[in-house]
Enzyme design. Structure first.
Site, PDB file in Angstrom:
ATOM      1  N   PRO A  94       0.817  -1.212   0.000  1.00 40.39           N
ATOM      2  CA  PRO A  94       0.000   0.000   0.000  1.00 40.39           C
ATOM      3  C   PRO A  94       0.849   1.260   0.000  1.00 40.39           C
ATOM      4  O   PRO A  94       1.783   1.393   0.785  1.00 40.39           O
ATOM      5  CB  PRO A  94      -0.780  -0.108   1.312  1.00 40.39           C
ATOM      6  CG  PRO A  94      -0.238  -1.280   2.042  1.00 40.39           C
ATOM      7  CD  PRO A  94       0.969  -1.763   1.337  1.00 40.39           C
ATOM      8  N   GLU A  95       0.492   2.154  -0.892  1.00 37.93           N
ATOM      9  CA  GLU A  95       1.091   3.490  -0.882  1.00 37.93           C
ATOM     10  C   GLU A  95       0.022   4.421  -0.323  1.00 37.93           C
ATOM     11  O   GLU A  95      -1.011   3.953   0.140  1.00 37.93           O
ATOM     12  CB  GLU A  95       1.545   3.878  -2.293  1.00 37.93           C
ATOM     13  CG  GLU A  95       2.530   2.861  -2.861  1.00 37.93           C
ATOM     14  CD  GLU A  95       3.075   3.214  -4.235  1.00 37.93           C
ATOM     15  OE1 GLU A  95       3.291   4.404  -4.496  1.00 37.93           O
ATOM     16  OE2 GLU A  95       3.294   2.300  -5.038  1.00 37.93           O
TER      17      GLU A  95
END
Length: 278
Positions: free
Chosen positions: A2-3
């Site tokens: 996840p960014e």
DNA sequence: CCGAACCCCTGACGGC
DNA sequence: TGCCGTCAGGGGTTCG
């Protein structure tokens, strides 16, 4: 995995549902990156506050009559959070379920096969900017202070490649490997260009590209390359709009030149050798 | 102080 | 099938 967009999409998908909930039980699975830092029983009866985010960290405040603090959570590479409403008791945990917060509103469960993620207790009232983990983070990309001038100042004097300077997260947070590659494509900048050599106008373009790509990804519900889902199991769709990431050998969507893959700082970088210049 | 390398851990996939 | 090398959306720590 996840960014910033994925973390923010996750946050939005359960923040409302869990706010005001009372903690009934806390279960830990295998160790994550760091110890929790508090006895799980210490949180029982605590009230969950408004979930917020800083960079790729989530902040989940938990207050009790006499003590108050919160959980600083990070999803690492392979972590995800799921919130299931109306769970009366803890369901069986899978081998990768390492943190369960059972509340009277439902169950918040962190699943993280690689265990690069973290859940750390911090005895602070609000999201603690001075926490060691957050102390050196750069500006939020949607902070009005994040602009071309800020970016240029942050890049100045650095001899690393601009891609790596972006990833470092001490100028602006949130752009990980996918979005750093995408932003550099949108700005027409070769990822190998030395950070200090990014001109003022190009820094302006890059700042807009970083903010723009993160906003677009947010709108698309994040990028689901293999397994990202929000806290209700909904996948993102930004992968449909990806210009370069993961597209080695495929034609550039703008000029048909084959996308190249190189390695920078032990991580893959994808770019168009025609559209992106030094 | 800066930058590069290393490390944490598991799973998926391609080649033999 | 099985084994092995490679790769993965992050980032703190260590070393030069």
């Amino acid at each position: 995995m996840p960014e910033l967009p994925e973390v923010e999409v996750t946050r939005r998908s359960f923040a409302q549902a869990i706010e005001g909930a009372t903690v009934l039980q806390l279960r830990l699975g295998k160790p994550l990156r760091w110890p929790l830092g508090v006895a799980p029983e210490g949180l029982l009866g605590g009230r969950v506050g408004a979930v917020s985010r800083r960079g790729k960290y989530l902040w989940l405040p938990v207050s009790k009559p006499l003590e108050t603090g919160g959980l600083l959570m990070h999803l690492g590479m392979s972590g995800s959070l799921a919130f299931t409403a109306g769970v009366p008791s803890l369901p069986a945990a899978g081998p990768h379920d390492h943190f369960d917060l059972l509340t009277d509103r439902g169950l918040l469960r962190l699943t993280d096969p690689r265990r690069f993620g973290a859940v750390v207790w911090s005895p602070a009232q609000a999201l603690p900017p001075a926490a060691p983990l957050l102390a050196s983070l750069g500006l939020e990309p949607f902070d009005p202070r994040f602009n071309g001038e800020h970016l240029r100042a942050g890049l100045s004097g650095r001899r690393v490649a601009v891609k790596q300077a972006l990833l470092a997260g001490d100028i602006v947070v949130g752009a990980g490997n996918i979005y750093a590659c995408e932003a550099l494509f949108l700005a027409g900048i070769d990822p190998r260009l030395m950070a200090m050599k990014v001109s003022r106008p190009r820094a302006e373009r890059l700042a807009l590209a970083v903010r723009g790509v993160l906003a677009q990804a947010l709108e698309a519900g994040g990028t689901t390359l293999r397994d990202f889902k929000d806290a209700h199991g909904v996948a993102g769709s930004f992968q449909m709009q990806v210009q370069v990431y993961g597209r080695e050998g495929q034609p550039c969507r703008r000029c048909d030149t084959p996308i190249r893959r190189i390695v920078q700082g032990q991580r893959s970088t994808f770019f168009c050798p025609q559209c992106q210049k030094k």
